[in-house]
Write a protein that holds these residues in place. Structure first.
Motif, PDB file in Angstrom:
ATOM      1  N   MET A  72       0.831  -1.210   0.000  1.00  9.38           N
ATOM      2  CA  MET A  72       0.000   0.000   0.000  1.00  9.38           C
ATOM      3  C   MET A  72       0.864   1.259   0.000  1.00  9.38           C
ATOM      4  SD  MET A  72      -2.574   1.390   2.939  1.00  9.38           S
ATOM      5  CE  MET A  72      -3.101   3.089   2.934  1.00  9.38           C
ATOM      6  N   GLY A  73       1.905   1.283   0.873  1.00  8.63           N
ATOM      7  CA  GLY A  73       2.718   2.479   0.994  1.00  8.63           C
ATOM      8  C   GLY A  73       3.409   2.852  -0.300  1.00  8.63           C
ATOM      9  N   ARG A  74       3.979   1.859  -0.987  1.00  5.16           N
ATOM     10  CA  ARG A  74       4.685   2.164  -2.230  1.00  5.16           C
ATOM     11  C   ARG A  74       3.717   2.625  -3.308  1.00  5.16           C
ATOM     12  NH1 ARG A  74       9.843  -1.047  -3.758  1.00  5.16           N
ATOM     13  NH2 ARG A  74      10.418   0.340  -2.067  1.00  5.16           N
ATOM     14  N   ARG A  75       2.553   2.008  -3.394  1.00  9.36           N
ATOM     15  CA  ARG A  75       1.567   2.424  -4.388  1.00  9.36           C
ATOM     16  C   ARG A  75       1.109   3.846  -4.127  1.00  9.36           C
ATOM     17  NH1 ARG A  75      -2.107  -1.000  -3.272  1.00  9.36           N
ATOM     18  NH2 ARG A  75      -1.223  -2.649  -4.570  1.00  9.36           N
ATOM     19  N   LEU A  76       0.859   4.170  -2.858  1.00  7.74           N
ATOM     20  CA  LEU A  76       0.449   5.530  -2.503  1.00  7.74           C
ATOM     21  C   LEU A  76       1.541   6.526  -2.860  1.00  7.74           C
ATOM     22  CD1 LEU A  76      -1.397   7.596  -1.116  1.00  7.74           C
ATOM     23  CD2 LEU A  76      -0.346   6.938   1.068  1.00  7.74           C
ATOM     24  N   ALA A  77       2.795   6.219  -2.522  1.00  8.94           N
ATOM     25  CA  ALA A  77       3.904   7.129  -2.817  1.00  8.94           C
ATOM     26  C   ALA A  77       4.019   7.365  -4.314  1.00  8.94           C
ATOM     27  CB  ALA A  77       5.202   6.573  -2.255  1.00  8.94           C
ATOM     28  N   ARG A  78       3.899   6.304  -5.094  1.00 10.68           N
ATOM     29  CA  ARG A  78       4.002   6.448  -6.544  1.00 10.68           C
ATOM     30  C   ARG A  78       2.864   7.289  -7.105  1.00 10.68           C
ATOM     31  NH1 ARG A  78       5.806   0.194  -7.843  1.00 10.68           N
ATOM     32  NH2 ARG A  78       8.078   0.549  -7.712  1.00 10.68           N
ATOM     33  N   ASN A  79       1.676   7.078  -6.591  1.00  9.37           N
ATOM     34  CA  ASN A  79       0.530   7.859  -7.073  1.00  9.37           C
ATOM     35  C   ASN A  79       0.682   9.333  -6.721  1.00  9.37           C
ATOM     36  OD1 ASN A  79      -0.695   5.597  -8.170  1.00  9.37           O
ATOM     37  ND2 ASN A  79      -2.007   5.228  -6.380  1.00  9.37           N
ATOM     38  N   LEU A  80       1.120   9.611  -5.500  1.00 11.37           N
ATOM     39  CA  LEU A  80       1.323  10.999  -5.089  1.00 11.37           C
ATOM     40  C   LEU A  80       2.428  11.651  -5.909  1.00 11.37           C
ATOM     41  CD1 LEU A  80       1.096  10.633  -1.198  1.00 11.37           C
ATOM     42  CD2 LEU A  80      -0.593  11.701  -2.696  1.00 11.37           C
ATOM     43  N   ALA A  81       3.524  10.907  -6.136  1.00 14.30           N
ATOM     44  CA  ALA A  81       4.635  11.456  -6.921  1.00 14.30           C
ATOM     45  C   ALA A  81       4.202  11.733  -8.347  1.00 14.30           C
ATOM     46  CB  ALA A  81       5.814  10.484  -6.908  1.00 14.30           C
ATOM     47  N   ARG A  82       3.466  10.807  -8.954  1.00 16.70           N
ATOM     48  CA  ARG A  82       3.006  10.981 -10.342  1.00 16.70           C
ATOM     49  C   ARG A  82       2.122  12.217 -10.462  1.00 16.70           C
ATOM     50  NH1 ARG A  82       0.465   6.586 -10.654  1.00 16.70           N
ATOM     51  NH2 ARG A  82       2.297   5.338 -11.155  1.00 16.70           N
ATOM     52  N   ALA A  83       1.220  12.384  -9.511  1.00 19.28           N
ATOM     53  CA  ALA A  83       0.317  13.533  -9.555  1.00 19.28           C
ATOM     54  C   ALA A  83       1.079  14.841  -9.360  1.00 19.28           C
ATOM     55  CB  ALA A  83      -0.768  13.378  -8.490  1.00 19.28           C
ATOM     56  N   ALA A  84       2.032  14.856  -8.422  1.00 13.25           N
ATOM     57  CA  ALA A  84       2.792  16.085  -8.156  1.00 13.25           C
ATOM     58  C   ALA A  84       3.655  16.468  -9.353  1.00 13.25           C
ATOM     59  CB  ALA A  84       3.657  15.892  -6.910  1.00 13.25           C
ATOM     60  N   ILE A  85       4.299  15.487  -9.962  1.00 16.10           N
ATOM     61  CA  ILE A  85       5.109  15.756 -11.152  1.00 16.10           C
ATOM     62  C   ILE A  85       4.235  16.259 -12.286  1.00 16.10           C
ATOM     63  CG2 ILE A  85       6.545  14.668 -12.926  1.00 16.10           C
ATOM     64  CD1 ILE A  85       7.554  12.775 -10.673  1.00 16.10           C
ATOM     65  N   GLY A  86       3.057  15.662 -12.414  1.00 13.80           N
ATOM     66  CA  GLY A  86       2.140  16.057 -13.474  1.00 13.80           C
ATOM     67  C   GLY A  86       1.676  17.499 -13.373  1.00 13.80           C
ATOM     68  N   ARG A  87       1.561  18.004 -12.177  1.00 15.06           N
ATOM     69  CA  ARG A  87       1.124  19.397 -12.012  1.00 15.06           C
ATOM     70  C   ARG A  87       2.295  20.360 -11.836  1.00 15.06           C
ATOM     71  NH1 ARG A  87      -0.497  17.006  -6.945  1.00 15.06           N
ATOM     72  NH2 ARG A  87       0.658  17.921  -5.205  1.00 15.06           N
ATOM     73  N   GLY A  88       3.511  19.860 -12.064  1.00 18.59           N
ATOM     74  CA  GLY A  88       4.687  20.728 -12.029  1.00 18.59           C
ATOM     75  C   GLY A  88       5.205  21.048 -10.649  1.00 18.59           C
ATOM     76  N   GLU A  89       4.876  20.211  -9.657  1.00 22.89           N
ATOM     77  CA  GLU A  89       5.350  20.404  -8.281  1.00 22.89           C
ATOM     78  C   GLU A  89       6.014  19.111  -7.794  1.00 22.89           C
ATOM     79  OE1 GLU A  89       2.017  23.543  -6.610  1.00 22.89           O
ATOM     80  OE2 GLU A  89       1.538  21.404  -6.552  1.00 22.89           O
TER      81      GLU A  89
END
Length: 220
Positions: free
Chosen positions: A1-18
């Motif tokens: 769960m933790g790794r999936r959450l981290a990857r999802n958060l990272a993908r979203a943050a990179i996608g919005r330029g942060e």
């Protein structure tokens, strides 16, 4: 769960330029009674660090140490226990709060700081700089600047220890955390540090993970 959450958060943050915002987003979700949401939180010092310290017989003797991306503070506490005057930083205020709560009696100093925009007073200020698993979670476009900043922290005659996932040139980096290559690491030498050792090994995780453990000396 933790790794999936981290990857999802990272993908979203990179996608919005942060690309750095997701660290605080992740740590802010942590319940102090259950730290499993952080995928790299083993609640013990990194085995690669411990093995290196024990093998080399390294103790601080009041020398200064900087822990890059300290997370929940286990590596910082170990270095402090061994006699280093430790500064440990993370970009996430929540991570720093948790680290301080976990080690209320430590001599390590936990501070909030951005690796890409660090305090001026850290330039050439540390006898030992430890970088474990931070570069591998940064997008490639930020990594070169991060390497430059990390190298700048090492005092003349000081040591840099880097531990990261490893891959060969041309291998698919896959999903975050993105393994580093030898050419990624060669940037430290281009910045004036001298490579003392490079270990390419499999750790004891199940399944084993290929890693680099590299030491550099600032010979200036």
């Amino acid at each position: 769960m933790g790794r999936r959450l981290a990857r999802n958060l990272a993908r979203a943050a990179i996608g919005r330029g942060e690309p750095l915002e997701w660290f605080e987003e992740l740590y802010s979700k942590v319940d102090a009674a259950d730290l499993s949401v952080v995928p790299w939180a083993d609640l013990r010092p990194n085995p690669g660090l411990l093995d290196w310290l024990d093998r080399e017989g390294i103790y601080g003797d009041d020398r200064s140490a900087l822990v890059v991306g300290c997370g929940l503070g286990d590596d910082a506490q170990e270095l402090a226990r061994r006699g280093f005057a430790v500064t440990a930083f993370d970009i996430s205020p929540s991570a720093i709060t948790l680290a301080a709560q976990r080690f209320p009696s430590t001599s390590a100093r936990f501070v909030v700081a951005n690796l890409l925009c660090p305090p001026n007073g850290w330039l050439g200020a540390f006898d030992l700089v430890q970088e474990t698993y931070t570069l591998q979670v940064l997008p490639a476009r930020l990594r070169r600047d991060a390497v430059k900043r990390i190298a700048s922290f090492v005092a003349p005659g000081g040591t840099l220890l880097v531990i990261a996932r490893a891959r060969d040139e041309g291998d698919d980096p896959g999903a975050m955390p993105w393994p580093l290559t030898r050419s990624d690491l060669s940037q430290f030498e281009k910045l004036g540090l001298r490579q003392l050792s490079l270990e390419d090994y499999r750790d004891t995780e199940a399944p084993p993970v290929r890693r680099f453990r590299v030491t550099y000396r600032n010979g200036r």
